[in-house]
Design an enzyme around this catalytic site. Structure first.
Site, short mmCIF file in Angstrom:
data_model
loop_
_atom_site.label_atom_id
_atom_site.label_comp_id
_atom_site.label_asym_id
_atom_site.label_seq_id
_atom_site.Cartn_x
_atom_site.Cartn_y
_atom_site.Cartn_z
N GLY A 185 -11.89 -58.26 33.56
CA GLY A 185 -11.83 -58.91 33.23
C GLY A 185 -11.99 -60.20 33.28
O GLY A 185 -12.42 -61.84 33.34
N GLU A 204 -15.12 -62.31 35.29
CA GLU A 204 -16.47 -62.76 34.42
C GLU A 204 -15.06 -64.02 33.44
O GLU A 204 -16.50 -64.52 33.14
CB GLU A 204 -15.52 -61.51 33.54
CG GLU A 204 -16.27 -59.78 33.85
CD GLU A 204 -16.00 -59.42 35.11
OE1 GLU A 204 -14.64 -59.56 35.03
OE2 GLU A 204 -15.91 -58.26 35.70
N HIS A 248 -3.15 -72.21 22.45
CA HIS A 248 -2.66 -73.20 22.68
C HIS A 248 -3.09 -73.80 23.74
O HIS A 248 -3.70 -75.24 23.96
CB HIS A 248 -1.80 -72.81 23.68
CG HIS A 248 -0.61 -72.53 23.06
ND1 HIS A 248 1.13 -72.06 23.68
CD2 HIS A 248 0.20 -72.57 21.82
CE1 HIS A 248 1.73 -71.55 23.11
NE2 HIS A 248 0.92 -72.28 21.74
N ARG A 306 -11.65 -51.74 32.23
CA ARG A 306 -10.78 -50.98 32.70
C ARG A 306 -9.39 -51.05 32.73
O ARG A 306 -8.49 -50.46 33.15
CB ARG A 306 -11.41 -50.44 34.47
CG ARG A 306 -12.53 -50.43 34.68
CD ARG A 306 -12.73 -49.85 35.90
NE ARG A 306 -12.29 -50.76 37.19
CZ ARG A 306 -13.81 -51.24 37.37
NH1 ARG A 306 -15.14 -50.94 37.46
NH2 ARG A 306 -13.73 -52.12 38.72
O1 LIG Z 1 -13.34 -60.38 38.07
C1 LIG Z 1 -13.19 -57.95 39.24
C2 LIG Z 1 -12.44 -57.98 39.10
O2 LIG Z 1 -10.93 -58.70 39.15
C3 LIG Z 1 -14.41 -57.57 37.51
O3 LIG Z 1 -14.18 -57.24 37.15
C4 LIG Z 1 -14.41 -56.25 38.97
O4 LIG Z 1 -14.76 -57.15 39.99
C5 LIG Z 1 -15.57 -55.85 39.49
O5 LIG Z 1 -15.75 -54.69 39.76
P1 LIG Z 1 -17.04 -53.74 39.94
O6 LIG Z 1 -17.95 -54.14 40.86
O7 LIG Z 1 -16.48 -52.61 40.86
O8 LIG Z 1 -17.12 -53.02 38.43
#
Ligand SMILES: O=C(CO)[C@H](O)[C@H](O)COP(=O)(O)O
Length: 139
Positions: A51, A54, A81, A92
């Site tokens: 997350g 993102e 806030h 995950r």
């Molecule tokens: O910002 C993130 C981790 O901090 C992303 O969720 C992650 O880099 C996604 O990785 P993947 O390609 O292995 O799903």
């Protein structure tokens, strides 16, 4: 999505519509944030491994405030806030049930009426608009 629709939310799925472990999240997150900023009162959820990337991507859109919601409490706080219109949720990092609780908490929470929070959000909006950083307090 079906769960949120059942609760009366109008849901738009920006995608991806097919799982591809190697795809890139920025396009989905930026598009989500653009739509949310353009539609006042709407909210956005960006989902990825943690997350984090993102919500960073969503925050690149001027006017977007996206918080990483990693618990029910942080989901509520980033709305109350930080006046977040979006959250990042780590697919995950949680069970499906936990993720649903986090999203529901965010959607059910309104901004705090306390002035200090609005003042801080305004400082960030002003910085975004003018490029002039908020003044540091006198030492
Ligand atoms: O910002 C993130 C981790 O901090 C992303 O969720 C992650 O880099 C996604 O990785 P993947 O390609 O292995 O799903």
């Amino acid at each position: 999505m079906a769960h949120l629709e059942k609760q009366g939310h109008e849901v738009t799925d920006i995608g991806p519509h097919v799982y591809d472990a190697d795809d890139d999240y920025p396009a989905f997150c930026v598009e989500t944030a653009l739509r949310v900023v353009a539609d006042e009162g709407s909210r956005g959820i960006v989902v990825g491994g943690s997350g984090n990337g993102e919500q960073i991507a969503a925050n690149k859109v001027p006017g977007a405030r996206a918080g990483l919601a990693w618990s029910v409490e942080t989901a509520k706080l980033c709305r109350e806030h930080n006046h977040a219109q979006l959250i990042g949720v780590g697919a995950r990092m949680h069970t499906a049930e936990e993720a649903v609780e986090i999203v529901e908490a965010f959607l059910a929470t309104e901004v705090s009426p306390e002035e200090r929070h609005a003042r801080r959000v305004q400082q960030l909006l002003d910085y975004e608009r003018t490029g002039t950083p908020p003044a540091l307090p006198e030492a």
